[in-house]
Design an enzyme around this catalytic site. Structure first.
Site, PDB file in Angstrom:
ATOM      1  N   GLY A 241       0.797  -1.223   0.000  1.00 43.03           N
ATOM      2  CA  GLY A 241       0.000   0.000   0.000  1.00 43.03           C
ATOM      3  C   GLY A 241       0.825   1.266   0.000  1.00 43.03           C
ATOM      4  CB  THR A 242       4.422   1.888  -0.756  1.00 38.50           C
ATOM      5  OG1 THR A 242       4.820   0.747   0.000  1.00 38.50           O
ATOM      6  CG2 THR A 242       5.408   3.016  -0.553  1.00 38.50           C
ATOM      7  CB  THR A 243       1.615   3.600  -4.819  1.00 36.33           C
ATOM      8  OG1 THR A 243       2.771   2.849  -5.194  1.00 36.33           O
ATOM      9  CG2 THR A 243       1.359   4.684  -5.851  1.00 36.33           C
ATOM     10  CD1 TRP A 244      -4.688   4.901  -1.777  1.00 32.89           C
ATOM     11  CD2 TRP A 244      -4.875   3.143  -0.413  1.00 32.89           C
ATOM     12  NE1 TRP A 244      -5.982   4.888  -1.290  1.00 32.89           N
ATOM     13  CE2 TRP A 244      -6.123   3.817  -0.453  1.00 32.89           C
ATOM     14  CE3 TRP A 244      -4.758   2.000   0.369  1.00 32.89           C
ATOM     15  CZ2 TRP A 244      -7.224   3.379   0.270  1.00 32.89           C
ATOM     16  CZ3 TRP A 244      -5.866   1.556   1.084  1.00 32.89           C
ATOM     17  CH2 TRP A 244      -7.084   2.243   1.039  1.00 32.89           C
TER      18      TRP A 244
ATOM     19  CG  HIS B 157      10.185  -0.225   0.887  1.00 24.29           C
ATOM     20  ND1 HIS B 157       8.845  -0.083   1.185  1.00 24.29           N
ATOM     21  CD2 HIS B 157      10.269  -0.199  -0.476  1.00 24.29           C
ATOM     22  CE1 HIS B 157       8.158   0.028   0.067  1.00 24.29           C
ATOM     23  NE2 HIS B 157       8.991  -0.043  -0.949  1.00 24.29           N
TER      24      HIS B 157
ATOM     25  NE  ARG C 184      -2.603  -5.901  -0.364  1.00 19.53           N
ATOM     26  CZ  ARG C 184      -2.451  -5.851  -1.674  1.00 19.53           C
ATOM     27  NH1 ARG C 184      -1.266  -5.543  -2.194  1.00 19.53           N
ATOM     28  NH2 ARG C 184      -3.480  -6.111  -2.479  1.00 19.53           N
TER      29      ARG C 184
ATOM     30  CE1 TYR D  23      -3.607  -1.370  -0.397  1.00 18.23           C
ATOM     31  CE2 TYR D  23      -5.096  -3.222  -0.083  1.00 18.23           C
ATOM     32  CZ  TYR D  23      -4.522  -2.269  -0.902  1.00 18.23           C
ATOM     33  OH  TYR D  23      -4.872  -2.220  -2.231  1.00 18.23           O
TER      34      TYR D  23
ATOM     35  CE  LYS E  95      -6.890  -9.662 -10.358  1.00 14.60           C
ATOM     36  NZ  LYS E  95      -7.428 -10.988  -9.950  1.00 14.60           N
TER      37      LYS E  95
END
Length: 350
Positions: free
Chosen positions: A86-89, A154, A176, A242, A309
């Site tokens: 979920g990093t980009t989110w 990270h 997540r 997440y 996805k």
């Protein structure tokens, strides 16, 4: 780097450090690599066990540079995660929340568009190890006038070396459930594999994941590092899941905004600002943007590979019952005593 921080299992000669990616490393980093155990990870590159976790040679050099040169400010915000969780989110959501007074969430009649519509989140919130300290760079971060400075990483908590200067620093950690994290990582790394190499099998990848040999893993140690700090220092470390955010984005965005120091006002809530941010940063909206279909924002990774996805529970379509049992036992053994758990039980019978 103090020798006590390096796990020594065996030694490798310089002739064994011959991968293309390691040719331009500093002599200091190469000397460190000589004393680190390594494994051919995911059939794409060597992974070295550095300070207790697995990462690539270039990442080690960047981490060493960060540890030596980074000077934290009280107002700094760091978004942390293990890859594919979920990093980009989280980058998109945090950027939108912090900058909502400067950039209208919805494009106005003057033609002003939000930066997230034209920039990948990784360009707006830079990685410490992949961007700022990568490729032998030592950035002059003290010249950044705007506060708060927002970075992403990270790197496991212990290797951030922030405890002596935590004060008011804010760290947001998103994780997540390990089942979905594994499936997402497997798909992602197959897209990044060296040209000409066959795909990494699910079984091969799963074994390495369960053994902890994955970028910045073992996953359980990465999670526990931030989880335990969130319990000790709740004012400094916010631990988000997440899966929970996908289920209830509004309450989690309110929690995130409050923690970051940018709470939503009652008027904003009435105006639907929270829902607008959620929509702007949603997987569906970000995936269809041209900027996220083209170009490269992290190393040599194409932006289109960052969006697959984004679903919760997709692992049920891939893992065999024996795999589910094995990973469940690992999670029980490694996480249960800490109180950290994930809502996957309802999907086990599917």
């Amino acid at each position: 780097m103090p020798s006590s921080t390096i796990t020594t299992i065996t030694h490798f000669t310089r002739t064994q450090i011959a991968d293309e990616e390691e040719k331009h490393l500093s002599s200091e980093c190469k000397d460190v690599l000589l004393s680190l155990p390594k494994e051919r990870g995911w059939r794409t590159a060597f992974l070295y066990k550095f300070q207790g976790y697995w990462c690539q040679a270039k990442e080690i050099q960047a981490i060493m540079a960060f540890q030596k040169h980074f000077k934290a400010k009280d107002t700094d915000i760091i978004l942390a995660s293990i890859p594919k969780s979920g990093t980009t989110w989280m980058k998109a959501l945090s950027f939108a929340i912090i900058n909502r007074k400067n950039f209208p969430i919805i494009s106005d009649h003057h033609g002003h568009h939000h930066p997230l519509l034209t920039s990948n989140p990784h360009d707006l919130v830079p990685f410490l190890e992949y961007k700022l300290y990568a490729n032998n760079q030592i950035p002059e971060l003290s010249q950044i006038a705007d506060e708060p400075r927002v970075f992403a990483t990270h790197i496991p908590f212990a290797s951030l070396n922030l405890l002596p200067s935590m004060n008011n620093i804010k760290i947001v950690y998103i994780c997540r459930n390990p089942f979905d994290t594994f499936i997402s990582s497997w798909h992602f790394l197959n897209k990044l594999r060296s040209q000409g190499l066959p795909e990494i099998s699910l079984e091969e990848a799963f074994k390495m994941y369960c053994d902890g040999v994955i970028g910045f893993g073992p996953f359980w140690e990465h999670m526990l590092g931030y989880w335990n700090e969130s319990l000790k220092r709740p004012n400094n470390v916010l631990f988000l899941k997440y899966d929970d955010m996908k289920q209830d984005i509004v309450s989690n965005l309110k929690k995130l905004a409050s923690f970051l120091g940018f709470p939503f006002s009652p008027e904003e809530e009435k105006q639907g600002v929270i829902q607008d941010i959620a929509k702007l940063c949603s997987f569906e909206e970000m995936k269809k943007l041209d900027v996220n279909k083209n170009g490269k924002s992290i190393k040599d990774i194409e932006n289109k590979y960052l969006f697959r996805k984004g679903e919760v529970g997709d692992w049920v379509n891939y893992l065999s019952p024996s795999m589910v049992k094995q990973l469940s036992l690992i999670m029980e053994e490694k996480l249960d005593a800490s109180g950290l758990s994930f809502k996957v039980a309802s999907q086990l019978g599917k």
